[in-house]
Design a protein around this motif. Structure first.
Motif, mmCIF file in Angstrom:
data_model
loop_
_atom_site.group_PDB
_atom_site.id
_atom_site.type_symbol
_atom_site.label_atom_id
_atom_site.label_comp_id
_atom_site.label_asym_id
_atom_site.label_seq_id
_atom_site.Cartn_x
_atom_site.Cartn_y
_atom_site.Cartn_z
ATOM 1 N N LEU A 282 9.362 10.061 -24.934
ATOM 2 C CA LEU A 282 8.386 10.853 -24.175
ATOM 3 C C LEU A 282 8.176 12.214 -24.840
ATOM 4 O O LEU A 282 7.048 12.676 -24.997
ATOM 5 C CB LEU A 282 8.883 11.062 -22.738
ATOM 6 C CG LEU A 282 8.684 9.887 -21.788
ATOM 7 C CD1 LEU A 282 9.407 10.135 -20.476
ATOM 8 C CD2 LEU A 282 7.200 9.681 -21.521
ATOM 9 N N GLY A 283 9.286 12.818 -25.235
ATOM 10 C CA GLY A 283 9.215 14.125 -25.894
ATOM 11 C C GLY A 283 8.434 14.046 -27.193
ATOM 12 O O GLY A 283 7.558 14.877 -27.458
ATOM 13 N N LEU A 284 8.718 13.020 -27.982
ATOM 14 C CA LEU A 284 8.049 12.895 -29.285
ATOM 15 C C LEU A 284 6.561 12.590 -29.128
ATOM 16 O O LEU A 284 5.742 13.036 -29.925
ATOM 17 C CB LEU A 284 8.707 11.788 -30.118
ATOM 18 C CG LEU A 284 10.076 12.132 -30.707
ATOM 19 C CD1 LEU A 284 10.683 10.915 -31.373
ATOM 20 C CD2 LEU A 284 9.967 13.270 -31.711
ATOM 21 N N LEU A 285 6.216 11.817 -28.091
ATOM 22 C CA LEU A 285 4.804 11.483 -27.911
ATOM 23 C C LEU A 285 4.009 12.665 -27.363
ATOM 24 O O LEU A 285 2.828 12.807 -27.663
ATOM 25 C CB LEU A 285 4.646 10.274 -26.969
ATOM 26 C CG LEU A 285 5.172 8.931 -27.488
ATOM 27 C CD1 LEU A 285 4.831 7.812 -26.524
ATOM 28 C CD2 LEU A 285 4.600 8.602 -28.860
ATOM 29 N N LEU A 286 4.678 13.506 -26.562
ATOM 30 C CA LEU A 286 3.934 14.616 -25.945
ATOM 31 C C LEU A 286 4.032 15.928 -26.724
ATOM 32 O O LEU A 286 3.162 16.773 -26.597
ATOM 33 C CB LEU A 286 4.416 14.832 -24.508
ATOM 34 C CG LEU A 286 4.009 13.723 -23.542
ATOM 35 C CD1 LEU A 286 4.561 13.979 -22.156
ATOM 36 C CD2 LEU A 286 2.484 13.581 -23.462
ATOM 37 N N SER A 287 5.102 16.066 -27.532
ATOM 38 C CA SER A 287 5.262 17.359 -28.220
ATOM 39 C C SER A 287 4.088 17.696 -29.152
ATOM 40 O O SER A 287 3.721 18.869 -29.245
ATOM 41 C CB SER A 287 6.592 17.416 -28.977
ATOM 42 O OG SER A 287 6.664 16.351 -29.882
ATOM 43 N N PRO A 288 3.441 16.713 -29.818
ATOM 44 C CA PRO A 288 2.287 17.103 -30.646
ATOM 45 C C PRO A 288 1.184 17.795 -29.841
ATOM 46 O O PRO A 288 0.534 18.713 -30.333
ATOM 47 C CB PRO A 288 1.787 15.771 -31.220
ATOM 48 C CG PRO A 288 2.968 14.883 -31.213
ATOM 49 C CD PRO A 288 3.750 15.275 -29.999
ATOM 50 N N ALA A 289 1.006 17.361 -28.562
ATOM 51 C CA ALA A 289 -0.022 17.998 -27.728
ATOM 52 C C ALA A 289 0.351 19.455 -27.463
ATOM 53 O O ALA A 289 -0.511 20.347 -27.473
ATOM 54 C CB ALA A 289 -0.164 17.249 -26.414
ATOM 55 N N LEU A 290 1.651 19.704 -27.262
ATOM 56 C CA LEU A 290 2.100 21.086 -27.008
ATOM 57 C C LEU A 290 1.943 21.945 -28.258
ATOM 58 O O LEU A 290 1.540 23.099 -28.186
ATOM 59 C CB LEU A 290 3.558 21.085 -26.536
ATOM 60 C CG LEU A 290 3.820 20.357 -25.224
ATOM 61 C CD1 LEU A 290 5.309 20.309 -24.909
ATOM 62 C CD2 LEU A 290 3.070 21.049 -24.083
ATOM 63 N N VAL A 291 2.271 21.334 -29.410
ATOM 64 C CA VAL A 291 2.123 22.078 -30.685
ATOM 65 C C VAL A 291 0.655 22.438 -30.881
ATOM 66 O O VAL A 291 0.309 23.569 -31.239
ATOM 67 C CB VAL A 291 2.640 21.228 -31.876
ATOM 68 C CG1 VAL A 291 2.346 21.911 -33.200
ATOM 69 C CG2 VAL A 291 4.130 20.967 -31.743
#
Lengths: 304, 115
Positions: A282-291
């Protein structure tokens, strides 16, 4: 062209998330449209500001225009889908046919991955490049795993140097990928929890440093199947038009593949570890959106 | 206006094909021409024009080419393809049949004259 119109075109560009050549075509065409309309309104007696605002009003919200154009272009062709799924298929073959034990096949696979990643990088970074790019981290991961076999003291020193270097590298590649489209970064990251899951399953007592080759041999078909699932996900991802459907696909498929890893692990993957891997995914899939959000915020001018 | 839009749904792509079939055109010209030829009845929402044109291009019905103007500016002109021509002919005949059938139903009934 006046600033407000340039800003409008920049907003569209930010939301397009297309290949560079397509993006330039779309922006060029819209710019030409705006220039014609702007000139006509100026000739009709409107001030520059009025003419610019009317142009923007007639074209509509930058986000909406960009989304509609994205949905037209965003769907990749079958050729692109197949190219994007190739690295997963290669690994699926390596394990299903038990070629992973041959140094020759491994070298050819890694060489092909690096060559394709380089080719895609210098040819406009097309959409099929992203999964290849993800696999480029594999030599780095292997180098990290080898550090664990150094004498204990040296191993710690090497890891202390290795970890910040790897974090820097991952950050730099993620930022570059995210600038193009954060969803593609998520696609690139998808295999990470699954590969870590297999390492944990194959490691004696769940440790990376004690990989049991015998157990890898035992799970080879399961490993091949999970890479096959990643290939199928990639094909579906490239063929889908809507962004929300792509994101849902990544979540569902990633979770199902993790379940597959747990199924083949014969109880070697405990429930807490499975849940941790799910959280990591979940973290890896969503972290690009946060970046991406952070990059965009960083670019906005600070109001007084 | 809402009813007009409802009727236009699904007709925008044949309309675009029809206009581009008459002569190669660029986006802004299409909007102006459509409005002029329909005497203001059809007003294309500008933001939706380019996605529609790109859909036609992806389907191989039109092809876009950048052309340099004497002023040095560039414009992207759309040309109809053979595939687009064939589809346009089919759509024309479908529309004609549809209009004939609609006219038969929608016309006010003529009173019967008792003889």
């Amino acid at each position: 062209m006046i600033a407000v119109l340039n800003q409008y075109l920049d907003d569209i560009r930010d939301n397009l998330k297309l290949e560079l050549a397509d993006e330039n075509d779309v922006i060029g065409e819209l710019k030409s449209h705006i220039e014609d309309e702007f000139q006509e309104m100026r000739d009709a007696g409107l001030s520059e500001e009025e003419a610019a605002n009317t142009c923007i009003k007639f074209l509509g919200s930058a986000k909406l225009v960009a989304r509609q154009i994205y949905e037209t272009h965003g769907q990749g062709t079958w050729r692109q889908a197949l190219l994007a799924s190739m690295p997963h298929l290669l690994f699926a073959l390596l394990f299903t046919l038990n070629w992973w034990q041959g140094v020759g096949w491994l070298t050819v696979t890694l060489g092909l991955i690096l060559a394709m990643a380089f080719y895609g990088w210098v040819h406009g970074r097309p959409e099929w490049l992203f999964p290849w790019r993800g696999y480029c981290f594999l030599p780095v991961l292997v180098a990290g795993a080898l550090l664990l076999y150094l004498p204990r003291g040296w191993s710690w020193v090497a890891i202390i140097i290795y970890l910040p270097l790897v974090c820097g590298l991952v950050w730099s590649v993620t930022v570059r990928t995210v600038k193009r489209d954060w969803l593609y970064s998520a696609l690139m990251m998808l295999p990470v929890p699954i590969i870590i899951g297999w390492f944990l399953v194959a490691g004696e007592e769940g440790e990376f440093s004690k990989i049991s080759l015998e157990y890898v041999r035992y799970c080879a078909h399961g490993i091949g199947l999970s890479f096959g699932a990643l290939a199928a996900t990639t094909i579906a991802f490239i063929r889908l038009r809507q962004r929300w459907m792509r994101l849902v696909l990544l979540f569902l498929s990633g979770e199902l593949t993790l379940v597959m890893v747990a199924f083949y692990s014969n109880g070697r993957l405990s429930l807490p570890v499975f849940l941790l891997l799910t959280l990591l995914m979940l973290g890896l899939l969503l972290s690009p959106a946060l970046v991406k959000r952070r990059i965009r915020r960083g670019r906005q001018p600070v109001s007084p | 206006m809402e009813q007009r839009l409802d009727l236009m749904k699904g007709s925008s792509e044949p309309l675009l094909l029809c206009l581009i079939g008459q002569q190669p055109m660029y986006g802004y010209q299409i909007i102006k021409d459509l409005e002029k030829k329909s005497q203001g009845y059809f007003k294309f929402k500008e933001g939706t024009l380019y996605p529609a044109l790109h859909r036609l291009e992806k389907a191989g019905l039109v092809t876009g080419k950048w052309e340099m103007l004497p002023s040095g500016r560039q414009r992207r002109y759309y040309y109809i393809t053979d595939k687009g021509d064939k589809l346009l002919a089919l759509k024309r005949s479908q529309w004609q049949n549809f209009l004939n059938a609609m006219n038969l139903i929608i016309q006010p009934a003529t009173p019967l004259v008792e003889g």
